[in-house]
Design a protein around this motif. Structure first.
Motif, PDB file in Angstrom:
ATOM      1  N   THR A   1      -0.722 -69.197   9.629  1.00 31.28           N
ATOM      2  CA  THR A   1       0.883 -69.539   9.355  1.00 31.28           C
ATOM      3  C   THR A   1       0.809 -70.950  10.039  1.00 31.28           C
ATOM      4  OG1 THR A   1       1.484 -69.049  11.483  1.00 31.28           O
ATOM      5  CG2 THR A   1       1.783 -67.206   9.814  1.00 31.28           C
ATOM      6  N   GLY A   2       1.825 -71.771   9.308  1.00 28.91           N
ATOM      7  CA  GLY A   2       1.954 -72.951   9.543  1.00 28.91           C
ATOM      8  C   GLY A   2       3.157 -73.711   8.966  1.00 28.91           C
ATOM      9  N   SER A   3       3.159 -74.343   7.849  1.00 32.97           N
ATOM     10  CA  SER A   3       4.136 -74.896   7.180  1.00 32.97           C
ATOM     11  C   SER A   3       3.912 -74.561   5.599  1.00 32.97           C
ATOM     12  CB  SER A   3       4.719 -76.417   7.472  1.00 32.97           C
ATOM     13  OG  SER A   3       5.600 -76.684   6.450  1.00 32.97           O
ATOM     14  N   GLY A   4       4.709 -73.826   5.021  1.00 29.91           N
ATOM     15  CA  GLY A   4       4.342 -73.426   3.416  1.00 29.91           C
ATOM     16  C   GLY A   4       3.923 -72.089   3.427  1.00 29.91           C
ATOM     17  N   GLY A   5       3.437 -71.657   2.448  1.00 28.65           N
ATOM     18  CA  GLY A   5       3.020 -70.217   2.359  1.00 28.65           C
ATOM     19  C   GLY A   5       1.618 -69.638   3.414  1.00 28.65           C
ATOM     20  N   ASN A   6       2.018 -68.619   3.552  1.00 30.72           N
ATOM     21  CA  ASN A   6       0.812 -67.874   4.399  1.00 30.72           C
ATOM     22  C   ASN A   6      -0.396 -68.043   3.704  1.00 30.72           C
ATOM     23  OD1 ASN A   6       2.794 -67.200   6.595  1.00 30.72           O
ATOM     24  ND2 ASN A   6       3.458 -65.173   5.685  1.00 30.72           N
ATOM     25  N   ILE A   7      -1.472 -68.408   4.548  1.00 34.20           N
ATOM     26  CA  ILE A   7      -2.914 -68.281   4.149  1.00 34.20           C
ATOM     27  C   ILE A   7      -3.376 -67.165   4.658  1.00 34.20           C
ATOM     28  CG2 ILE A   7      -4.977 -69.676   4.344  1.00 34.20           C
ATOM     29  CD1 ILE A   7      -3.418 -72.063   4.859  1.00 34.20           C
ATOM     30  N   GLY A   8      -4.205 -66.578   3.341  1.00 32.95           N
ATOM     31  CA  GLY A   8      -5.048 -65.447   3.623  1.00 32.95           C
ATOM     32  C   GLY A   8      -6.452 -65.967   3.908  1.00 32.95           C
ATOM     33  N   VAL A   9      -7.245 -65.473   4.853  1.00 29.96           N
ATOM     34  CA  VAL A   9      -8.661 -65.596   5.126  1.00 29.96           C
ATOM     35  C   VAL A   9      -9.485 -64.604   5.061  1.00 29.96           C
ATOM     36  CG1 VAL A   9     -10.247 -66.725   6.561  1.00 29.96           C
ATOM     37  CG2 VAL A   9      -7.973 -67.639   6.561  1.00 29.96           C
ATOM     38  N   SER A  10     -10.714 -64.418   4.334  1.00 29.75           N
ATOM     39  CA  SER A  10     -11.719 -63.743   4.536  1.00 29.75           C
ATOM     40  C   SER A  10     -13.004 -64.510   5.178  1.00 29.75           C
ATOM     41  CB  SER A  10     -12.394 -63.402   3.042  1.00 29.75           C
ATOM     42  OG  SER A  10     -13.363 -62.301   3.279  1.00 29.75           O
ATOM     43  N   ALA A  11     -13.495 -63.961   6.226  1.00 33.04           N
ATOM     44  CA  ALA A  11     -14.659 -64.592   7.075  1.00 33.04           C
ATOM     45  C   ALA A  11     -15.764 -63.757   7.245  1.00 33.04           C
ATOM     46  CB  ALA A  11     -13.992 -65.093   8.249  1.00 33.04           C
ATOM     47  N   GLY A  12     -16.946 -63.842   6.799  1.00 37.45           N
ATOM     48  CA  GLY A  12     -17.989 -63.102   7.122  1.00 37.45           C
ATOM     49  C   GLY A  12     -19.198 -63.596   6.695  1.00 37.45           C
ATOM     50  N   SER A  13     -20.274 -62.764   6.422  1.00 32.39           N
ATOM     51  CA  SER A  13     -21.685 -63.559   6.137  1.00 32.39           C
ATOM     52  C   SER A  13     -21.960 -64.239   4.998  1.00 32.39           C
ATOM     53  CB  SER A  13     -22.712 -62.231   6.146  1.00 32.39           C
ATOM     54  OG  SER A  13     -22.337 -61.416   5.218  1.00 32.39           O
ATOM     55  N   ASP A  14     -20.860 -64.115   4.154  1.00 32.87           N
ATOM     56  CA  ASP A  14     -20.989 -65.041   2.838  1.00 32.87           C
ATOM     57  C   ASP A  14     -20.381 -66.335   3.048  1.00 32.87           C
ATOM     58  OD1 ASP A  14     -22.428 -62.967   1.211  1.00 32.87           O
ATOM     59  OD2 ASP A  14     -20.580 -62.088   0.563  1.00 32.87           O
ATOM     60  N   GLY A  15     -19.665 -66.548   4.283  1.00 30.07           N
ATOM     61  CA  GLY A  15     -18.857 -67.750   4.483  1.00 30.07           C
ATOM     62  C   GLY A  15     -17.373 -67.471   4.381  1.00 30.07           C
ATOM     63  N   ILE A  16     -16.602 -68.597   4.137  1.00 35.86           N
ATOM     64  CA  ILE A  16     -14.964 -68.291   4.054  1.00 35.86           C
ATOM     65  C   ILE A  16     -14.366 -68.417   2.871  1.00 35.86           C
ATOM     66  CG2 ILE A  16     -13.076 -69.585   4.921  1.00 35.86           C
ATOM     67  CD1 ILE A  16     -14.433 -68.374   7.116  1.00 35.86           C
ATOM     68  N   LEU A  17     -13.312 -67.388   2.608  1.00 30.07           N
ATOM     69  CA  LEU A  17     -12.708 -67.578   1.401  1.00 30.07           C
ATOM     70  C   LEU A  17     -11.177 -67.773   1.864  1.00 30.07           C
ATOM     71  CD1 LEU A  17     -12.536 -65.186  -1.727  1.00 30.07           C
ATOM     72  CD2 LEU A  17     -10.722 -65.316  -0.375  1.00 30.07           C
ATOM     73  N   ILE A  18     -10.384 -68.476   1.294  1.00 31.20           N
ATOM     74  CA  ILE A  18      -8.832 -68.658   1.624  1.00 31.20           C
ATOM     75  C   ILE A  18      -8.000 -68.567   0.350  1.00 31.20           C
ATOM     76  CG2 ILE A  18      -9.317 -70.100   3.404  1.00 31.20           C
ATOM     77  CD1 ILE A  18      -8.181 -72.546   2.044  1.00 31.20           C
ATOM     78  N   ILE A  19      -6.941 -68.062   0.932  1.00 27.60           N
ATOM     79  CA  ILE A  19      -5.812 -67.844  -0.418  1.00 27.60           C
ATOM     80  C   ILE A  19      -4.837 -68.721   0.070  1.00 27.60           C
ATOM     81  CG2 ILE A  19      -4.186 -66.247  -1.568  1.00 27.60           C
ATOM     82  CD1 ILE A  19      -6.023 -64.042  -0.208  1.00 27.60           C
ATOM     83  N   ASP A  20      -4.410 -69.664  -0.622  1.00 25.24           N
ATOM     84  CA  ASP A  20      -3.604 -70.812  -0.677  1.00 25.24           C
ATOM     85  C   ASP A  20      -3.956 -71.732   0.326  1.00 25.24           C
ATOM     86  OD1 ASP A  20      -1.981 -69.708  -3.062  1.00 25.24           O
ATOM     87  OD2 ASP A  20      -0.706 -68.804  -1.670  1.00 25.24           O
ATOM     88  N   ASP A  21      -3.322 -72.802   0.318  1.00 29.00           N
ATOM     89  CA  ASP A  21      -3.979 -73.974   1.192  1.00 29.00           C
ATOM     90  C   ASP A  21      -2.536 -74.928   1.734  1.00 29.00           C
ATOM     91  OD1 ASP A  21      -3.477 -75.651  -0.926  1.00 29.00           O
ATOM     92  OD2 ASP A  21      -5.546 -75.392  -1.477  1.00 29.00           O
ATOM     93  N   GLN A  22      -1.335 -74.312   1.492  1.00 34.64           N
ATOM     94  CA  GLN A  22      -0.419 -75.189   2.118  1.00 34.64           C
ATOM     95  C   GLN A  22      -0.173 -76.454   1.603  1.00 34.64           C
ATOM     96  OE1 GLN A  22       0.490 -74.331   6.427  1.00 34.64           O
ATOM     97  NE2 GLN A  22       0.504 -71.998   6.090  1.00 34.64           N
ATOM     98  N   TYR A  23      -0.012 -77.491   2.722  1.00 36.86           N
ATOM     99  CA  TYR A  23       0.458 -79.088   2.330  1.00 36.86           C
ATOM    100  C   TYR A  23      -1.015 -79.788   2.523  1.00 36.86           C
ATOM    101  CZ  TYR A  23       5.174 -77.868   1.880  1.00 36.86           C
ATOM    102  OH  TYR A  23       6.542 -77.198   1.501  1.00 36.86           O
ATOM    103  N   ALA A  24      -1.109 -80.817   1.810  1.00 38.12           N
ATOM    104  CA  ALA A  24      -2.288 -81.490   2.310  1.00 38.12           C
ATOM    105  C   ALA A  24      -2.327 -82.160   3.636  1.00 38.12           C
ATOM    106  CB  ALA A  24      -2.441 -82.756   1.211  1.00 38.12           C
ATOM    107  N   PRO A  25      -1.252 -82.910   4.340  1.00 39.40           N
ATOM    108  CA  PRO A  25      -1.373 -83.306   5.619  1.00 39.40           C
ATOM    109  C   PRO A  25      -1.744 -82.239   6.626  1.00 39.40           C
ATOM    110  CG  PRO A  25       0.749 -83.849   4.529  1.00 39.40           C
ATOM    111  CD  PRO A  25       0.246 -83.001   3.817  1.00 39.40           C
ATOM    112  N   LEU A  26      -1.586 -80.842   6.308  1.00 45.97           N
ATOM    113  CA  LEU A  26      -2.334 -79.869   7.273  1.00 45.97           C
ATOM    114  C   LEU A  26      -3.778 -79.481   6.984  1.00 45.97           C
ATOM    115  CD1 LEU A  26       0.888 -77.540   6.948  1.00 45.97           C
ATOM    116  CD2 LEU A  26       0.395 -79.257   8.832  1.00 45.97           C
ATOM    117  N   ALA A  27      -4.372 -80.172   6.350  1.00 43.73           N
ATOM    118  CA  ALA A  27      -5.535 -79.544   5.723  1.00 43.73           C
ATOM    119  C   ALA A  27      -6.522 -80.009   7.098  1.00 43.73           C
ATOM    120  CB  ALA A  27      -6.100 -80.644   4.551  1.00 43.73           C
ATOM    121  N   GLY A  28      -6.528 -80.706   7.789  1.00 39.58           N
ATOM    122  CA  GLY A  28      -7.348 -81.087   8.832  1.00 39.58           C
ATOM    123  C   GLY A  28      -7.144 -79.719   9.921  1.00 39.58           C
ATOM    124  N   ARG A  29      -5.737 -79.450  10.124  1.00 43.77           N
ATOM    125  CA  ARG A  29      -5.478 -78.372  11.423  1.00 43.77           C
ATOM    126  C   ARG A  29      -6.018 -77.202  10.387  1.00 43.77           C
ATOM    127  NH1 ARG A  29       0.236 -81.008  12.158  1.00 43.77           N
ATOM    128  NH2 ARG A  29      -0.569 -82.342  10.792  1.00 43.77           N
TER     129      ARG A  29
END
Length: 289
Positions: free
Chosen positions: A46-74
């Motif tokens: 959670t942050g600002s904008g739509g909630n982000i879903g994350v799958s984290a495992g042996s294959d790596g990271i998959l995310i659902i949605d990515d909110q706003y560009a200024p938040l990308a680093g965080r």
């Protein structure tokens, strides 16, 4: 390619270009990205904008949605704590800027996947760079086999917009609803971009038939939920829309319905992004007769 009309282009440009402005940087200065475990290897950010879903495992990271560009680093810092700050896949639930504003940041290193209408709408705006466009698109549904489970994106037509999908994690028993679920509030139905209240209700009925009482439900906005929460949301949307349609059929104008107001049991539902007046206006316009 047919261009969006002026109003649509302005809305999209405002939501996506927000990441480039100094004002936006100030707006997001105090936003913190929080990580909430959901089930198995699935998390919600959670942050600002739509909630982000994350799958984290042996294959790596998959995310659902990515909110706003200024938040990308965080967002990347939160993802690094889950295994990697570079997702292999970014899934977009729809085209609104509070869900895809980070696409220009993530698209350089990640494969963006979305319904074909997401690409069409984003590509129709010259201010959006090619790197922000979905690389993989689909019509009805598509599955990604990642981190030990099947992850399926399913198109939800004529609901929130004409670009929407929900994302179903088969093994984890989790579903990300995008903006087909505003947990605790009236939804935004974007009539200007292919959304309809009747389609929204129909799409919720489909999802409710797919999930069970143990399913964890990630909303586009609001707290993590379950099937009971989604059913409650569905009942409020269906019943309040029916009430508005009945008043309209009795010859009341939209202004008169707003003045009369909805039943008191809906009072708390109008305290979010969409207040009662906007919900009445949306339903009134969505049903022509």
């Amino acid at each position: 390619m047919k261009a969006l009309n002026t109003a649509k282009r302005v809305l999209l440009a405002l939501t996506l270009a927000v990441g480039a402005s100094a004002m936006a940087q100030n707006d997001f200065a105090n936003v913190t990205i929080e990580t909430l475990p959901v089930a198995g290897n699935i998390s919600m950010l959670t942050g600002s904008g739509g909630n982000i879903g994350v799958s984290a495992g042996s294959d790596g990271i998959l995310i659902i949605d990515d909110q706003y560009a200024p938040l990308a680093g965080r967002i990347k810092a939160a993802l690094a704590d889950l295994g990697s700050d570079v997702p292999k896949f970014v899934l977009n639930t729809h085209f609104h800027g509070d869900h895809v504003g980070g696409n220009p940041e993530f698209g350089a290193d990640s494969i963006i996947v979305a319904h074909e209408n997401v690409r069409l709408r984003l590509d129709s705006d010259d201010s959006i760079p090619d790197v922000a466009l979905p690389l993989v698109t689909y019509n009805d549904d598509v599955s990604i086999h990642f981190n030990g489970e099947e992850i399926t994106l399913i198109h939800m037509p004529a609901g929130h917009t004409d670009t929407d999908s929900v994302v179903l994690f088969t093994e984890s028993n989790v579903i990300h609803m995008g903006d087909h679920f505003f947990n605790g509030g009236f939804p935004f139905v974007d009539l200007a971009n292919g959304g309809t209240v009747q389609g929204y209700v129909s799409n919720l009925e489909k999802v409710l038939s797919w999930i069970d009482d143990e399913t964890r439900v990630i909303p586009g906005h609001g707290a993590l939920g379950n099937k009971a929460d989604l059913l409650n949301f569905y009942n409020v949307i269906r019943d309040s829309a029916t009430d508005i349609r009945i008043l309209k059929s009795q010859g009341l104008s939209v202004a008169e319905i707003v003045t009369e107001g909805l039943d008191a049991r809906y009072e708390s539902w109008g305290t979010g992004f969409i207040n009662e007046q906007r919900w009445v206006e949306t339903v009134f316009e969505s049903y022509p007769r």
